[in-house]
Design a protein around this motif. Sequence first.
Motif, mmCIF file in Angstrom:
data_model
loop_
_atom_site.group_PDB
_atom_site.id
_atom_site.type_symbol
_atom_site.label_atom_id
_atom_site.label_comp_id
_atom_site.label_asym_id
_atom_site.label_seq_id
_atom_site.Cartn_x
_atom_site.Cartn_y
_atom_site.Cartn_z
ATOM 1 N N SER A 24 0.824 -1.218 0.000
ATOM 2 C CA SER A 24 0.000 0.000 0.000
ATOM 3 C C SER A 24 0.851 1.257 0.000
ATOM 4 O O SER A 24 0.566 2.206 -0.730
ATOM 5 C CB SER A 24 -0.947 -0.002 1.204
ATOM 6 O OG SER A 24 -1.825 -1.104 1.134
ATOM 7 N N ARG A 27 2.261 1.942 -3.404
ATOM 8 C CA ARG A 27 1.263 2.347 -4.387
ATOM 9 C C ARG A 27 0.620 3.697 -4.064
ATOM 10 O O ARG A 27 0.149 4.380 -4.966
ATOM 11 C CB ARG A 27 0.197 1.267 -4.507
ATOM 12 C CG ARG A 27 0.751 0.009 -5.154
ATOM 13 C CD ARG A 27 -0.277 -1.056 -5.285
ATOM 14 N NE ARG A 27 0.251 -2.194 -6.035
ATOM 15 C CZ ARG A 27 -0.482 -3.205 -6.443
ATOM 16 N NH1 ARG A 27 -1.785 -3.225 -6.181
ATOM 17 N NH2 ARG A 27 0.063 -4.196 -7.108
ATOM 18 N N VAL A 109 -6.615 2.145 -5.841
ATOM 19 C CA VAL A 109 -5.325 1.456 -5.749
ATOM 20 C C VAL A 109 -5.370 0.403 -4.648
ATOM 21 O O VAL A 109 -4.910 -0.729 -4.829
ATOM 22 C CB VAL A 109 -4.194 2.489 -5.495
ATOM 23 C CG1 VAL A 109 -2.956 1.846 -4.911
ATOM 24 C CG2 VAL A 109 -3.853 3.228 -6.772
ATOM 25 N N GLY A 113 -5.203 -3.699 -4.986
ATOM 26 C CA GLY A 113 -4.216 -4.504 -4.258
ATOM 27 C C GLY A 113 -4.869 -5.627 -3.471
ATOM 28 O O GLY A 113 -4.387 -6.762 -3.475
#
Length: 165
Positions: A24, A27, A109, A113
Amino acid sequence: MDLNVLSTPGHLISLAARGFARLSEARLKPLGFGVGHLPVLVALQDGRASTQRDLARFARIEQPPMAQMLARMERDGLIRRAPDPADGRSSRITLTKAAEARLPDAIAVLLRGNHEVLRDFTDEEAGLLVAMLMRLIANLDRVASAEASPGTPIAGKGTDRRQAD
């Protein structure tokens, strides 16, 4: 049952949490966010909290680390503070336009993920995992709360935790 400490749920959940955090962070960084910002961003976006105290409670962190994070978020142009008209000692915190504009991309995002790492799970398994983790978190909160309360029995001791041997 004899469990290897490296195979316990606590250790495995810790490994998974660190893995999610690394993924995380990598990203979210190009969007100007950190994984720690997310509870604050979501709470402010949804109107669930608007003071430092409310945000700390919502994010389940103590006030001093929340104050530090909010100071960094303000410095980075993600939030702004205004005096609370109802309480002069407090500030109302809101998202900046820049943060509001980038937040949908950040959420996308993170969801992507999660989808990627759960690819081999059925929808039922993913739902069960979420339900079990929510129960686990509730149990952790209950145990931590009980241990923080005076008079809670300590294993092998009397009912008053202040009791000395």
